[in-house]
Design an enzyme around this catalytic site. Structure first.
Site, PDB file in Angstrom:
ATOM      1  N   THR A  11      40.328  76.603  76.030  1.00  0.00           N
ATOM      2  CA  THR A  11      41.500  77.086  75.288  1.00  0.00           C
ATOM      3  C   THR A  11      42.747  76.231  75.538  1.00  0.00           C
ATOM      4  OG1 THR A  11      41.986  78.602  77.102  1.00  0.00           O
ATOM      5  CG2 THR A  11      40.719  79.501  75.259  1.00  0.00           C
ATOM      6  N   GLN A  13      44.948  72.413  75.923  1.00  0.00           N
ATOM      7  CA  GLN A  13      45.177  71.269  75.013  1.00  0.00           C
ATOM      8  C   GLN A  13      43.920  70.394  74.906  1.00  0.00           C
ATOM      9  OE1 GLN A  13      48.536  67.954  74.917  1.00  0.00           O
ATOM     10  NE2 GLN A  13      47.063  67.384  76.472  1.00  0.00           N
ATOM     11  N   LEU A  65      37.249  80.845  86.837  1.00  0.00           N
ATOM     12  CA  LEU A  65      36.885  79.898  87.895  1.00  0.00           C
ATOM     13  C   LEU A  65      36.923  80.536  89.285  1.00  0.00           C
ATOM     14  CD1 LEU A  65      38.657  76.792  86.385  1.00  0.00           C
ATOM     15  CD2 LEU A  65      36.193  77.006  86.825  1.00  0.00           C
ATOM     16  N   LEU A  86      37.557  71.237  82.699  1.00  0.00           N
ATOM     17  CA  LEU A  86      38.984  71.036  82.404  1.00  0.00           C
ATOM     18  C   LEU A  86      39.841  72.217  82.873  1.00  0.00           C
ATOM     19  CD1 LEU A  86      38.620  69.787  78.698  1.00  0.00           C
ATOM     20  CD2 LEU A  86      38.323  68.493  80.804  1.00  0.00           C
ATOM     21  N   SER A 131      43.484  63.763  88.236  1.00  0.00           N
ATOM     22  CA  SER A 131      44.828  63.548  87.687  1.00  0.00           C
ATOM     23  C   SER A 131      45.567  62.407  88.383  1.00  0.00           C
ATOM     24  CB  SER A 131      45.645  64.835  87.869  1.00  0.00           C
ATOM     25  OG  SER A 131      47.014  64.582  87.678  1.00  0.00           O
ATOM     26  N   GLU A 133      48.499  62.552  89.118  1.00  0.00           N
ATOM     27  CA  GLU A 133      49.368  63.196  90.118  1.00  0.00           C
ATOM     28  C   GLU A 133      48.843  62.957  91.529  1.00  0.00           C
ATOM     29  OE1 GLU A 133      52.197  65.492  90.507  1.00  0.00           O
ATOM     30  OE2 GLU A 133      52.720  64.352  88.738  1.00  0.00           O
ATOM     31  N   TYR A 154      49.499  71.266  93.476  1.00  0.00           N
ATOM     32  CA  TYR A 154      48.569  70.933  92.382  1.00  0.00           C
ATOM     33  C   TYR A 154      47.827  69.640  92.691  1.00  0.00           C
ATOM     34  CZ  TYR A 154      47.127  68.908  87.890  1.00  0.00           C
ATOM     35  OH  TYR A 154      46.413  68.300  86.883  1.00  0.00           O
TER      36      TYR A 154
HETATM   37  P1  NAP Z   1      46.037  73.185  79.941  1.00  0.00           P
HETATM   38  O1  NAP Z   1      46.457  73.048  78.514  1.00  0.00           O
HETATM   39  O2  NAP Z   1      46.983  73.778  80.917  1.00  0.00           O
HETATM   40  O3  NAP Z   1      44.667  74.023  79.953  1.00  0.00           O
HETATM   41  C1  NAP Z   1      44.158  74.571  81.136  1.00  0.00           C
HETATM   42  C2  NAP Z   1      42.933  75.397  80.804  1.00  0.00           C
HETATM   43  O4  NAP Z   1      42.418  75.983  82.012  1.00  0.00           O
HETATM   44  C3  NAP Z   1      43.218  76.577  79.853  1.00  0.00           C
HETATM   45  O5  NAP Z   1      42.123  76.733  78.982  1.00  0.00           O
HETATM   46  C4  NAP Z   1      43.298  77.754  80.810  1.00  0.00           C
HETATM   47  O6  NAP Z   1      42.989  78.998  80.213  1.00  0.00           O
HETATM   48  C5  NAP Z   1      42.200  77.365  81.792  1.00  0.00           C
HETATM   49  N1  NAP Z   1      42.286  78.120  83.051  1.00  0.00           N
HETATM   50  C6  NAP Z   1      43.359  78.274  83.851  1.00  0.00           C
HETATM   51  N2  NAP Z   1      43.049  79.067  84.898  1.00  0.00           N
HETATM   52  C7  NAP Z   1      41.746  79.408  84.763  1.00  0.00           C
HETATM   53  C8  NAP Z   1      40.856  80.226  85.499  1.00  0.00           C
HETATM   54  N3  NAP Z   1      41.240  80.860  86.608  1.00  0.00           N
HETATM   55  N4  NAP Z   1      39.574  80.350  85.061  1.00  0.00           N
HETATM   56  C9  NAP Z   1      39.174  79.740  83.929  1.00  0.00           C
HETATM   57  N5  NAP Z   1      39.977  78.967  83.164  1.00  0.00           N
HETATM   58  C10 NAP Z   1      41.248  78.803  83.582  1.00  0.00           C
HETATM   59  O7  NAP Z   1      45.593  71.763  80.518  1.00  0.00           O
HETATM   60  P2  NAP Z   1      45.257  70.399  79.742  1.00  0.00           P
HETATM   61  O8  NAP Z   1      46.523  69.639  79.546  1.00  0.00           O
HETATM   62  O9  NAP Z   1      44.373  70.680  78.597  1.00  0.00           O
HETATM   63  O10 NAP Z   1      44.460  69.625  80.884  1.00  0.00           O
HETATM   64  C11 NAP Z   1      43.056  69.815  81.045  1.00  0.00           C
HETATM   65  C12 NAP Z   1      42.684  69.444  82.485  1.00  0.00           C
HETATM   66  O11 NAP Z   1      43.044  68.098  82.750  1.00  0.00           O
HETATM   67  C13 NAP Z   1      43.373  70.279  83.561  1.00  0.00           C
HETATM   68  O12 NAP Z   1      42.467  70.418  84.624  1.00  0.00           O
HETATM   69  C14 NAP Z   1      44.541  69.408  83.991  1.00  0.00           C
HETATM   70  O13 NAP Z   1      44.913  69.719  85.305  1.00  0.00           O
HETATM   71  C15 NAP Z   1      43.922  68.028  83.869  1.00  0.00           C
HETATM   72  N6  NAP Z   1      44.840  66.940  83.567  1.00  0.00           N
HETATM   73  C16 NAP Z   1      45.672  67.013  82.500  1.00  0.00           C
HETATM   74  C17 NAP Z   1      46.481  65.927  82.188  1.00  0.00           C
HETATM   75  C18 NAP Z   1      47.415  65.976  81.011  1.00  0.00           C
HETATM   76  O14 NAP Z   1      48.320  65.116  80.950  1.00  0.00           O
HETATM   77  N7  NAP Z   1      47.234  66.900  80.068  1.00  0.00           N
HETATM   78  C19 NAP Z   1      46.427  64.761  82.972  1.00  0.00           C
HETATM   79  C20 NAP Z   1      45.540  64.705  84.041  1.00  0.00           C
HETATM   80  C21 NAP Z   1      44.738  65.798  84.330  1.00  0.00           C
HETATM   81  P3  NAP Z   1      44.148  79.887  79.470  1.00  0.00           P
HETATM   82  O15 NAP Z   1      44.281  79.281  78.089  1.00  0.00           O
HETATM   83  O16 NAP Z   1      43.570  81.243  79.491  1.00  0.00           O
HETATM   84  O17 NAP Z   1      45.398  79.731  80.280  1.00  0.00           O
HETATM   85  O1  G4F Z   2      55.580  67.347  81.752  1.00  0.00           O
HETATM   86  P1  G4F Z   2      55.494  67.536  83.210  1.00  0.00           P
HETATM   87  O2  G4F Z   2      55.572  68.933  83.733  1.00  0.00           O
HETATM   88  O3  G4F Z   2      54.155  66.802  83.673  1.00  0.00           O
HETATM   89  P2  G4F Z   2      53.645  66.312  85.114  1.00  0.00           P
HETATM   90  O4  G4F Z   2      54.332  66.997  86.220  1.00  0.00           O
HETATM   91  O5  G4F Z   2      53.690  64.819  85.110  1.00  0.00           O
HETATM   92  O6  G4F Z   2      52.129  66.829  85.105  1.00  0.00           O
HETATM   93  C1  G4F Z   2      51.304  66.678  83.965  1.00  0.00           C
HETATM   94  O7  G4F Z   2      50.638  65.444  84.036  1.00  0.00           O
HETATM   95  C2  G4F Z   2      49.721  65.315  85.139  1.00  0.00           C
HETATM   96  C3  G4F Z   2      49.113  63.911  85.052  1.00  0.00           C
HETATM   97  O8  G4F Z   2      49.971  62.989  85.684  1.00  0.00           O
HETATM   98  C4  G4F Z   2      48.674  66.391  85.024  1.00  0.00           C
HETATM   99  F1  G4F Z   2      47.762  66.267  86.027  1.00  0.00           F
HETATM  100  C5  G4F Z   2      49.327  67.758  85.071  1.00  0.00           C
HETATM  101  O9  G4F Z   2      48.320  68.755  84.883  1.00  0.00           O
HETATM  102  C6  G4F Z   2      50.326  67.849  83.928  1.00  0.00           C
HETATM  103  O10 G4F Z   2      49.605  67.811  82.722  1.00  0.00           O
HETATM  104  O11 G4F Z   2      56.650  66.713  83.944  1.00  0.00           O
HETATM  105  C7  G4F Z   2      56.851  65.334  83.709  1.00  0.00           C
HETATM  106  C8  G4F Z   2      58.159  64.880  84.362  1.00  0.00           C
HETATM  107  C9  G4F Z   2      58.282  65.297  85.839  1.00  0.00           C
HETATM  108  O12 G4F Z   2      58.807  64.235  86.565  1.00  0.00           O
HETATM  109  C10 G4F Z   2      59.277  66.455  85.810  1.00  0.00           C
HETATM  110  O13 G4F Z   2      60.033  66.597  87.010  1.00  0.00           O
HETATM  111  O14 G4F Z   2      59.239  65.525  83.685  1.00  0.00           O
HETATM  112  C11 G4F Z   2      60.142  66.013  84.642  1.00  0.00           C
HETATM  113  N1  G4F Z   2      60.930  67.127  84.049  1.00  0.00           N
HETATM  114  C12 G4F Z   2      62.278  67.109  83.872  1.00  0.00           C
HETATM  115  N2  G4F Z   2      62.666  68.267  83.336  1.00  0.00           N
HETATM  116  C13 G4F Z   2      60.450  68.310  83.635  1.00  0.00           C
HETATM  117  C14 G4F Z   2      61.549  69.038  83.180  1.00  0.00           C
HETATM  118  N3  G4F Z   2      59.190  68.803  83.585  1.00  0.00           N
HETATM  119  C15 G4F Z   2      59.030  70.049  83.061  1.00  0.00           C
HETATM  120  N4  G4F Z   2      57.766  70.560  82.979  1.00  0.00           N
HETATM  121  N5  G4F Z   2      60.078  70.805  82.619  1.00  0.00           N
HETATM  122  C16 G4F Z   2      61.370  70.335  82.666  1.00  0.00           C
HETATM  123  O15 G4F Z   2      62.293  71.039  82.275  1.00  0.00           O
END
Ligand code: NAP
Ligand code: G4F
Length: 346
Positions: A11, A13, A65, A86, A131, A133, A154
């Site tokens: 569910t 992104q 999970l 994911l 990630s 991160e 995280y």
């Molecule tokens: P997201 O939009 O936050 O989606 C997270 C998903 O995990 C949602 O479907 C959520 O369900 C589910 N979830 C959360 N807690 C759970 C639980 N206890 N049991 C089962 N499902 C659970 O994240 P995303 O951006 O698609 O990212 C996908 C994965 O890649 C994540 O693991 C994230 O940490 C990792 N990642 C993302 C990025 C990025 O830039 N997007 C980069 C590196 C790594 P609900 O819809 O019910 O909340």
């Molecule tokens: O959009 P962010 O919250 O993403 P962040 O922390 O980089 O994490 C995302 O990317 C990771 C991969 O590198 C994933 F693993 C993780 O699950 C997630 O998808 O923040 C990006 C930057 C940060 O430096 C934060 O401090 O934006 C800065 N920021 C400034 N103002 C903010 C804000 N971030 C958020 N969320 N909200 C603000 O108001």
């Protein structure tokens, strides 16, 4: 027989784009969804298929999970060929408020999944969403050899999950890959991540629905790419002859303030007139600079990000303007539609 995939986090992104990609390739897709008192399937509602129809290829299962026995039972029941893990508490700022929960779901949740695979004896391939991160304080550009220096609960939970996946690969011969992905965004990004928060605010300011945008640190660099390209990378990883860990990113980093500049420029506004800093959004420890060296992904998978930073911001601001009917559907980017003809626009 179609290949069978199981997606945790369906569910989210990435889960929604990956589902579209796998359905377009003929897979049967099973997704784990959390039971909630309100619907949480908005990102995949347009893909819904009636489970009574014999041709249905999308199946949703309640689970969490935190629930090992449910995960193991689902493996017996679904017998997946490929598993895309994911699901996570994926918000870095929130992980400082909920370190215990983040460790449980993002860290231990991965171990529960690994154990479900091992105990059920199902022979499947696993993708783990690691990630960038995890690199935290390590200097850029970051690649597969860069040491991890996690700077949030995280990131620490992801490092644990990452090493557990590597350990199960080594210890039990599991075909398991860590995709170390840098930030990837889209119109389906959660509203509290900075990219979507900015783009949504731009459209709402134009519509007169919002006056100010409150943000935290504007001086962090991120390597932002377009999410549909990254889910193609996940799929490619599981189609190789051997399992390996790879870094995915664009190789180009921008400041949060550059994202602001670019997004407001689309509607001819100056961000300085609307943005205020709210320390609530600062993190106790910040990751200052993430910039990928994605050369191994290119070498092994021929994978390369093609959507530029400017294109990404244009896609995201455009989607928000269309959602508020401030711009019509024809303003969609035709070249983008041609490049990503496998995903549907809900
Ligand atoms: P997201 O939009 O936050 O989606 C997270 C998903 O995990 C949602 O479907 C959520 O369900 C589910 N979830 C959360 N807690 C759970 C639980 N206890 N049991 C089962 N499902 C659970 O994240 P995303 O951006 O698609 O990212 C996908 C994965 O890649 C994540 O693991 C994230 O940490 C990792 N990642 C993302 C990025 C990025 O830039 N997007 C980069 C590196 C790594 P609900 O819809 O019910 O909340
Ligand atoms: O959009 P962010 O919250 O993403 P962040 O922390 O980089 O994490 C995302 O990317 C990771 C991969 O590198 C994933 F693993 C993780 O699950 C997630 O998808 O923040 C990006 C930057 C940060 O430096 C934060 O401090 O934006 C800065 N920021 C400034 N103002 C903010 C804000 N971030 C958020 N969320 N909200 C603000 O108001």
């Amino acid at each position: 027989m179609p290949k069978i995939a199981l997606i945790t986090g369906i569910t989210g992104q990435d889960g929604s784009y990956l589902t579209e990609l796998l359905l377009s390739k003929g897979y049967a897709v099973h997704g784990l969804i959390r039971r909630a008192s309100t619907f949480n399937t908005q990102r995949i509602d347009h893909l819904y298929q009636d489970p009574h129809d014999v041709n249905t290829r999308l199946f949703l299962h309640y689970g969490d999970l935190s629930d090992s026995s449910r995960l193991t039972n689902l493996f017996y029941q679904i017998q997946p060929d490929e598993v895309y893990h994911l699901g996570a508490q994926s918000h870095v700022r929130v992980s400082f408020d909920m370190p215990d929960y983040t460790g449980d779901v993002t860290g231990l949740g991965t171990v529960r999944l690994l154990e479900a695979i091992r105990k059920s004896g199902v022979r499947c391939r696993l993708y783990q969403a690691s990630s960038s991160e995890m690199f935290g304080g390590s200097p850029p550009p970051q690649n597969e050899k860069t040491p991890f220096q996690p700077r949030s609960p995280y990131a620490a939970a992801k490092v644990y999950a990452h090493w557990m996946v590597s350990n199960y690969r080594e210890a039990y011969g599991l075909f398991a890959c860590n995709g170390i992905m840098f930030n990837h965004e889209s119109p389906r990004r959660g509203e509290t991540f900075v990219s979507r928060k900015i783009c949504r605010a731009v459209a709402r300011i134009v519509a007169g629905q919002q006056k100010k945008l409150f943000l935290g640190n504007l001086d962090a660099h991120r390597d932002w790419g377009f999410a549909p390209e990254y889910v193609e990378g996940m799929w490619l990883m599981l189609q190789q002859n051997s399992a390996r860990d790879l870094v995915f990113g664009t190789g180009v980093a921008h400041l949060v303030r550059e994202f602001l500049e670019e997004a407001f420029l689309h509607v001819n506004l100056k961000w300085q007139n609307y943005v205020e800093i709210d320390p609530r959004y600062f993190r106790p420890t910040e990751v200052p600079l993430l910039q990928a060296d994605p050369s191994e992904a290119k070498r092994h998978l021929q994978w390369q990000a093609t959507v530029t930073f400017k294109e990404l911001v244009k896609i995201m601001v455009g989607a928000e303007l269309r959602a508020l009917q401030l711009s019509d559907a024809r303003s969609q980017d035709a070249s983008l539609d041609a490049r990503f003809n496998w995903f549907k626009k809900p």
